[in-house]
Design an enzyme around this catalytic site. Sequence first.
Site, PDB file in Angstrom:
ATOM      1  N   SER A 120       0.835  -1.197   0.000  1.00 29.28           N
ATOM      2  CA  SER A 120       0.000   0.000   0.000  1.00 29.28           C
ATOM      3  C   SER A 120       0.871   1.248   0.000  1.00 29.28           C
ATOM      4  O   SER A 120       0.356   2.356  -0.048  1.00 29.28           O
ATOM      5  CB  SER A 120      -0.902  -0.001   1.238  1.00 29.28           C
ATOM      6  N   HIS A 146      -2.951  -3.447  -5.674  1.00 28.44           N
ATOM      7  CA  HIS A 146      -3.321  -3.032  -4.317  1.00 28.44           C
ATOM      8  C   HIS A 146      -4.801  -3.295  -4.075  1.00 28.44           C
ATOM      9  O   HIS A 146      -5.664  -2.611  -4.624  1.00 28.44           O
ATOM     10  CB  HIS A 146      -2.968  -1.543  -4.150  1.00 28.44           C
ATOM     11  N   GLU A 158      -6.153  -1.150  -7.099  1.00 28.66           N
ATOM     12  CA  GLU A 158      -5.341  -0.059  -7.639  1.00 28.66           C
ATOM     13  C   GLU A 158      -4.133  -0.718  -8.321  1.00 28.66           C
ATOM     14  O   GLU A 158      -3.401  -1.478  -7.671  1.00 28.66           O
ATOM     15  CB  GLU A 158      -4.903   0.824  -6.450  1.00 28.66           C
ATOM     16  N   ASN A 196      -3.873   6.015  -0.791  1.00 26.65           N
ATOM     17  CA  ASN A 196      -3.358   6.457   0.508  1.00 26.65           C
ATOM     18  C   ASN A 196      -2.871   7.907   0.497  1.00 26.65           C
ATOM     19  O   ASN A 196      -2.795   8.542   1.549  1.00 26.65           O
ATOM     20  CB  ASN A 196      -2.268   5.513   0.997  1.00 26.65           C
TER      21      ASN A 196
HETATM   22  N1  CAA Z   1     -14.400 -10.608   4.818  1.00 29.51           N
HETATM   23  C1  CAA Z   1     -15.479 -10.898   4.076  1.00 29.51           C
HETATM   24  N2  CAA Z   1     -16.651 -10.271   4.202  1.00 29.51           N
HETATM   25  C2  CAA Z   1     -16.744  -9.314   5.147  1.00 29.51           C
HETATM   26  C3  CAA Z   1     -15.677  -8.978   5.979  1.00 29.51           C
HETATM   27  C4  CAA Z   1     -14.458  -9.673   5.777  1.00 29.51           C
HETATM   28  N3  CAA Z   1     -13.383  -9.405   6.509  1.00 29.51           N
HETATM   29  N4  CAA Z   1     -16.079  -7.986   6.811  1.00 29.51           N
HETATM   30  C5  CAA Z   1     -17.356  -7.737   6.520  1.00 29.51           C
HETATM   31  N5  CAA Z   1     -17.747  -8.517   5.511  1.00 29.51           N
HETATM   32  C6  CAA Z   1     -19.058  -8.558   4.876  1.00 29.51           C
HETATM   33  C7  CAA Z   1     -20.041  -9.109   5.860  1.00 29.51           C
HETATM   34  O1  CAA Z   1     -20.061 -10.537   5.789  1.00 29.51           O
HETATM   35  C8  CAA Z   1     -21.331  -8.475   5.444  1.00 29.51           C
HETATM   36  O2  CAA Z   1     -21.983  -9.217   4.460  1.00 29.51           O
HETATM   37  P1  CAA Z   1     -23.230 -10.113   4.837  1.00 29.51           P
HETATM   38  O3  CAA Z   1     -23.823  -9.596   6.109  1.00 29.51           O
HETATM   39  O4  CAA Z   1     -24.105  -9.944   3.667  1.00 29.51           O
HETATM   40  O5  CAA Z   1     -22.646 -11.445   4.992  1.00 29.51           O
HETATM   41  C9  CAA Z   1     -20.926  -7.165   4.767  1.00 29.51           C
HETATM   42  O6  CAA Z   1     -19.512  -7.241   4.558  1.00 29.51           O
HETATM   43  C10 CAA Z   1     -21.237  -6.021   5.656  1.00 29.51           C
HETATM   44  O7  CAA Z   1     -20.637  -6.266   6.924  1.00 29.51           O
HETATM   45  P2  CAA Z   1     -21.271  -5.857   8.317  1.00 29.51           P
HETATM   46  O8  CAA Z   1     -22.769  -5.932   8.200  1.00 29.51           O
HETATM   47  O9  CAA Z   1     -20.594  -6.646   9.365  1.00 29.51           O
HETATM   48  O10 CAA Z   1     -20.814  -4.385   8.589  1.00 29.51           O
HETATM   49  P3  CAA Z   1     -20.896  -3.099   7.697  1.00 29.51           P
HETATM   50  O11 CAA Z   1     -22.166  -2.989   6.948  1.00 29.51           O
HETATM   51  O12 CAA Z   1     -20.514  -2.016   8.610  1.00 29.51           O
HETATM   52  O13 CAA Z   1     -19.739  -3.264   6.617  1.00 29.51           O
HETATM   53  C11 CAA Z   1     -17.523  -2.916   5.939  1.00 29.51           C
HETATM   54  C12 CAA Z   1     -18.454  -3.527   6.991  1.00 29.51           C
HETATM   55  C13 CAA Z   1     -17.739  -3.612   4.596  1.00 29.51           C
HETATM   56  C14 CAA Z   1     -16.119  -3.166   6.423  1.00 29.51           C
HETATM   57  C15 CAA Z   1     -17.871  -1.387   5.793  1.00 29.51           C
HETATM   58  O14 CAA Z   1     -17.908  -0.793   7.061  1.00 29.51           O
HETATM   59  C16 CAA Z   1     -16.907  -0.634   4.938  1.00 29.51           C
HETATM   60  O15 CAA Z   1     -16.986  -0.658   3.721  1.00 29.51           O
HETATM   61  N6  CAA Z   1     -15.954   0.071   5.587  1.00 29.51           N
HETATM   62  C17 CAA Z   1     -14.907   0.814   4.900  1.00 29.51           C
HETATM   63  C18 CAA Z   1     -13.814  -0.118   4.531  1.00 29.51           C
HETATM   64  C19 CAA Z   1     -12.698   0.590   3.858  1.00 29.51           C
HETATM   65  O16 CAA Z   1     -12.658   1.799   3.680  1.00 29.51           O
HETATM   66  N7  CAA Z   1     -11.708  -0.198   3.474  1.00 29.51           N
HETATM   67  C20 CAA Z   1     -10.495   0.311   2.883  1.00 29.51           C
HETATM   68  C21 CAA Z   1      -9.454   0.418   3.944  1.00 29.51           C
HETATM   69  S1  CAA Z   1      -7.968   1.074   3.298  1.00 29.51           S
HETATM   70  C22 CAA Z   1      -7.167  -0.274   2.698  1.00 29.51           C
HETATM   71  O17 CAA Z   1      -7.548  -1.396   2.804  1.00 29.51           O
HETATM   72  C23 CAA Z   1      -5.928  -0.008   1.943  1.00 29.51           C
HETATM   73  C24 CAA Z   1      -4.745   0.529   2.603  1.00 29.51           C
HETATM   74  O18 CAA Z   1      -3.767   0.622   1.923  1.00 29.51           O
HETATM   75  C25 CAA Z   1      -4.691   0.968   3.992  1.00 29.51           C
END
Ligand code: CAA
Length: 293
Positions: A120, A146, A158, A196
């Site tokens: 990342s 990414h 990405e 990022n």
């Molecule tokens: N693996 C697989 N599926 C997952 C999961 C995981 N680790 N975490 C959540 N899910 C799925 C759940 O199973 C759920 O689906 P179902 O209920 O239909 O089975 C769905 O995602 C929604 O989950 P929740 O209901 O538990 O919770 P939520 O609605 O709050 O969603 C989230 C959780 C998808 C994480 C959401 O909060 C979200 O999109 N958050 C932002 C995530 C984000 O910005 N990620 C990028 C981070 S930066 C990065 O990764 C790069 C870097 O370089 C730092």
Amino acid sequence: MLNVKTIGVIGAGQMGGGIALVAASNKFNVVLCEKSADQLHKCEADHKKRLGREVEKQRMQQADADAALKRIKYVQAMDLIRDCDFVVEAVVESSQVKRDIFAGLARMMREEVILATNTSSISITEIAAAAEVAHKGAGQRVIGMHFFNPVPVMKLVEVIKGLQTSEATTSGTIELAKLLGKTPVPANDRAGFVSNRVLMPLINEAFYAWMEGVAEPAHIDEIMKLGCNFPMGPLRLADFIGLDTCEHIMNVLADGLNNDRYRACPLLRQLVAAGRLGDKSGRGVFDYTQPAK
Ligand code: CAA
């Protein structure tokens, strides 16, 4: 035209494990390589749980879930990925560790195999240079791929071209990302790439807002969630990503862009120093050790 049947994934942490699961669910064979036996078992158990959930939610047939799990080989020795047709590395964010791995891959893999890194923040050009030194011509097969956490949910990949990356490597990676059901978007090899470069200063600013008493953490998050439609507030997201990772990426931005405005907020640095790393340590900005109300 890409001819990939088996994908080698290096690292079975959150990202590597997610990439392996997505690949197997999209009918690729996977060799998932992780040196820690504990982490490998944890990852396999998580795959079973996630696939079970897909069946429970009627998004997958039991037979397909069983077949997906069977397509993943969980291994500890790196040389077992030797025959793979595409490699994605997702180990710790250390330039030295990644350069060593890519030098090894350059020597070991067939000459047409694309060598992708899920970094990342580390320079693709630097990683490609280590591959090139180990095996002439390997640098052009190195690329950034990414993924975002949680990998099975997030659509974006990405795709980052290093200075040496060839057009064939780029188009092959874009094709594979699409076959994994993702949306590839290109970016160039500058510190933080696009994701990022834009996300981390926003998260960092949320720490400043907290530190300066503009609002308490839960309110900062609520404002950004309700006001900007963020799925998670920036401070909750920082915990999810890992505060140490956020600090590390801010350092990469500050050094790589040679600009102190990217320095990590002192409060972020302090929490990391105290071992409050977010979800993975049980406490970061928020406390995850108490049962949810
Ligand atoms: N693996 C697989 N599926 C997952 C999961 C995981 N680790 N975490 C959540 N899910 C799925 C759940 O199973 C759920 O689906 P179902 O209920 O239909 O089975 C769905 O995602 C929604 O989950 P929740 O209901 O538990 O919770 P939520 O609605 O709050 O969603 C989230 C959780 C998808 C994480 C959401 O909060 C979200 O999109 N958050 C932002 C995530 C984000 O910005 N990620 C990028 C981070 S930066 C990065 O990764 C790069 C870097 O370089 C730092």
